[in-house]
Design a protein around this motif. Structure first.
Motif, PDB file in Angstrom:
ATOM      1  N   UNK A  87       0.907  -1.226  -0.112  1.00  0.00           N
ATOM      2  CA  UNK A  87       0.143   0.052   0.043  1.00  0.00           C
ATOM      3  C   UNK A  87       0.795   1.434   0.167  1.00  0.00           C
ATOM      4  N   UNK A  88       1.933   1.211   0.947  1.00  0.00           N
ATOM      5  CA  UNK A  88       2.952   2.309   0.948  1.00  0.00           C
ATOM      6  C   UNK A  88       3.446   2.842  -0.404  1.00  0.00           C
ATOM      7  N   UNK A  89       3.686   1.535  -1.414  1.00  0.00           N
ATOM      8  CA  UNK A  89       4.374   1.962  -2.621  1.00  0.00           C
ATOM      9  C   UNK A  89       3.335   2.130  -3.708  1.00  0.00           C
ATOM     10  N   UNK A  90       2.044   2.171  -3.411  1.00  0.00           N
ATOM     11  CA  UNK A  90       1.077   2.614  -4.331  1.00  0.00           C
ATOM     12  C   UNK A  90       0.210   1.438  -4.903  1.00  0.00           C
ATOM     13  N   UNK A  91       0.442   0.316  -4.182  1.00  0.00           N
ATOM     14  CA  UNK A  91      -0.565  -0.860  -4.238  1.00  0.00           C
ATOM     15  C   UNK A  91      -2.099  -0.745  -3.686  1.00  0.00           C
ATOM     16  N   UNK A  92      -2.916  -1.661  -4.475  1.00  0.00           N
ATOM     17  CA  UNK A  92      -4.244  -1.669  -3.986  1.00  0.00           C
ATOM     18  C   UNK A  92      -4.350  -2.744  -2.830  1.00  0.00           C
ATOM     19  N   UNK A  93      -5.360  -2.705  -2.029  1.00  0.00           N
ATOM     20  CA  UNK A  93      -5.357  -3.486  -0.819  1.00  0.00           C
ATOM     21  C   UNK A  93      -6.670  -4.481  -1.056  1.00  0.00           C
ATOM     22  N   UNK A  94      -6.994  -5.412  -0.577  1.00  0.00           N
ATOM     23  CA  UNK A  94      -8.132  -6.160  -0.786  1.00  0.00           C
ATOM     24  C   UNK A  94      -9.578  -5.423  -0.356  1.00  0.00           C
ATOM     25  N   UNK A  95     -10.581  -5.696  -0.882  1.00  0.00           N
ATOM     26  CA  UNK A  95     -11.595  -5.128  -0.603  1.00  0.00           C
ATOM     27  C   UNK A  95     -11.951  -4.808   1.164  1.00  0.00           C
ATOM     28  N   UNK A  96     -11.678  -6.051   1.729  1.00  0.00           N
ATOM     29  CA  UNK A  96     -11.892  -5.867   3.259  1.00  0.00           C
ATOM     30  C   UNK A  96     -11.282  -4.657   3.985  1.00  0.00           C
ATOM     31  N   UNK A  97     -10.154  -4.281   3.502  1.00  0.00           N
ATOM     32  CA  UNK A  97      -9.403  -3.078   3.984  1.00  0.00           C
ATOM     33  C   UNK A  97     -10.028  -1.681   3.562  1.00  0.00           C
ATOM     34  N   UNK A  98     -10.966  -1.817   2.484  1.00  0.00           N
ATOM     35  CA  UNK A  98     -11.523  -0.288   2.240  1.00  0.00           C
ATOM     36  C   UNK A  98     -11.785   0.593   3.266  1.00  0.00           C
ATOM     37  N   UNK A  99     -12.429   0.304   4.242  1.00  0.00           N
ATOM     38  CA  UNK A  99     -12.617   1.302   5.538  1.00  0.00           C
ATOM     39  C   UNK A  99     -11.474   1.717   6.067  1.00  0.00           C
ATOM     40  N   UNK A 100     -10.485   0.893   6.156  1.00  0.00           N
ATOM     41  CA  UNK A 100      -9.268   1.021   6.546  1.00  0.00           C
ATOM     42  C   UNK A 100      -8.704   2.387   5.833  1.00  0.00           C
ATOM     43  N   UNK A 101      -8.614   2.028   4.461  1.00  0.00           N
ATOM     44  CA  UNK A 101      -7.992   3.063   3.567  1.00  0.00           C
ATOM     45  C   UNK A 101      -8.504   4.458   3.765  1.00  0.00           C
ATOM     46  N   UNK A 102     -10.011   4.624   3.715  1.00  0.00           N
ATOM     47  CA  UNK A 102     -10.580   5.703   3.883  1.00  0.00           C
ATOM     48  C   UNK A 102     -10.239   6.314   5.562  1.00  0.00           C
ATOM     49  N   UNK A 103     -10.238   5.346   6.469  1.00  0.00           N
ATOM     50  CA  UNK A 103      -9.399   6.018   7.831  1.00  0.00           C
ATOM     51  C   UNK A 103      -8.176   6.559   7.520  1.00  0.00           C
ATOM     52  N   UNK A 104      -7.416   5.840   6.980  1.00  0.00           N
ATOM     53  CA  UNK A 104      -5.847   6.320   6.810  1.00  0.00           C
ATOM     54  C   UNK A 104      -5.936   7.743   6.055  1.00  0.00           C
ATOM     55  N   UNK A 105      -6.568   7.764   5.132  1.00  0.00           N
ATOM     56  CA  UNK A 105      -6.504   9.454   4.335  1.00  0.00           C
ATOM     57  C   UNK A 105      -7.635  10.192   4.990  1.00  0.00           C
ATOM     58  N   UNK A 106      -8.235  10.106   6.025  1.00  0.00           N
ATOM     59  CA  UNK A 106      -9.149  11.038   6.760  1.00  0.00           C
ATOM     60  C   UNK A 106      -8.909  11.116   8.042  1.00  0.00           C
ATOM     61  N   UNK A 107      -8.108  10.327   8.893  1.00  0.00           N
ATOM     62  CA  UNK A 107      -8.120  10.523  10.342  1.00  0.00           C
ATOM     63  C   UNK A 107      -7.384  11.866  10.847  1.00  0.00           C
ATOM     64  N   UNK A 108      -7.402  11.937  12.061  1.00  0.00           N
ATOM     65  CA  UNK A 108      -6.599  13.296  12.493  1.00  0.00           C
ATOM     66  C   UNK A 108      -5.245  13.304  12.144  1.00  0.00           C
ATOM     67  N   UNK A 109      -4.618  12.359  11.944  1.00  0.00           N
ATOM     68  CA  UNK A 109      -3.103  12.336  11.558  1.00  0.00           C
ATOM     69  C   UNK A 109      -2.950  11.947  10.399  1.00  0.00           C
ATOM     70  N   UNK A 110      -3.846  12.089   9.255  1.00  0.00           N
ATOM     71  CA  UNK A 110      -3.320  11.506   7.893  1.00  0.00           C
ATOM     72  C   UNK A 110      -2.323  12.388   7.247  1.00  0.00           C
ATOM     73  N   UNK A 111      -1.987  13.576   7.497  1.00  0.00           N
ATOM     74  CA  UNK A 111      -0.965  14.417   7.184  1.00  0.00           C
ATOM     75  C   UNK A 111      -0.014  13.789   7.529  1.00  0.00           C
ATOM     76  N   UNK A 112       0.226  13.412   8.832  1.00  0.00           N
ATOM     77  CA  UNK A 112       1.594  12.662   9.443  1.00  0.00           C
ATOM     78  C   UNK A 112       2.026  11.749   8.783  1.00  0.00           C
ATOM     79  N   UNK A 113       0.888  10.861   8.628  1.00  0.00           N
ATOM     80  CA  UNK A 113       1.076   9.757   8.153  1.00  0.00           C
ATOM     81  C   UNK A 113       1.702   9.549   6.285  1.00  0.00           C
ATOM     82  N   UNK A 114       1.157  10.638   5.764  1.00  0.00           N
ATOM     83  CA  UNK A 114       1.433  10.974   4.443  1.00  0.00           C
ATOM     84  C   UNK A 114       2.838  11.255   4.427  1.00  0.00           C
ATOM     85  N   UNK A 115       3.300  12.345   5.127  1.00  0.00           N
ATOM     86  CA  UNK A 115       4.707  12.561   5.495  1.00  0.00           C
ATOM     87  C   UNK A 115       5.806  11.709   5.703  1.00  0.00           C
ATOM     88  N   UNK A 116       5.341  10.676   6.658  1.00  0.00           N
ATOM     89  CA  UNK A 116       6.017   9.750   7.258  1.00  0.00           C
ATOM     90  C   UNK A 116       6.288   8.488   5.957  1.00  0.00           C
TER      91      UNK A 116
END
Length: 160
Positions: A31-60
């Motif tokens: 996922x970090x290198x741009x790959x897709x995750x299985x459908x089971x993790x779709x809500x986690x992906x949305x959480x990853x790009x919208x949680x309060x630390x999404x900017x920190x995650x992006x820069x990390x």
């Protein structure tokens, strides 16, 4: 396919968040290198790009995957004095940091689209969270103000 956290909730249930399944470490690296995750993790992906630390995650991610390796390669492989190599590596790191800053929203939207959400869904979720946080803060201030007025009226007034 749900289009947002609210759509993935059971009908009539507005307080229960959806089940968020964190991917395994090897899936996370993909996922970090741009790959897709299985459908089971779709809500986690949305959480990853919208949680309060999404900017920190992006820069990390950028620091670990792009900036760190480029800086290391410059310091190790470019000929010249160490001070000059560190300076050039730092300059490249700053430029890459700015590139990361320019691509932050594009990258977040692209990750959400790959997970099956609309391209602007992360922005809508973040806006809703900001609005909810603001409403809670306003309600708390109003409650505090009402308590102060009640105390003043019980004590016989503010100026008396």
């Amino acid at each position: 396919m749900p289009t947002s956290f609210e759509d993935s909730r059971p009908t009539g249930d507005t307080q229960t968040p959806p089940d968020i399944y964190r991917p395994a470490f090897w899936q996370m690296i993909k996922y970090w290198y741009g790959g897709s995750l299985p459908a089971r993790h779709n809500t986690w992906v949305l959480h990853d790009v919208t949680c309060s630390t999404w900017v920190i995650r992006h820069f990390a991610r950028w620091l670990v995957l792009v900036i760190g390796p480029v800086f290391s390669a410059i310091v190790v492989f470019v000929p010249g004095p160490l001070g000059l190599r560190l300076y050039v590596g730092s300059a490249f790191a700053c430029v890459l940091f700015l590139v990361s800053l320019l691509h932050i929203l594009i990258d977040a939207d692209r990750r959400a689209v790959r997970a099956g959400y609309s391209f602007n869904e992360p922005s809508r979720v973040r806006e809703r969270r900001v609005e909810d946080k603001h409403r809670l803060a306003v309600a708390a201030r109003r409650e505090k103000s009402a308590q102060r007025r009640a105390r003043r009226s019980r004590s016989g007034g503010a100026g008396a």
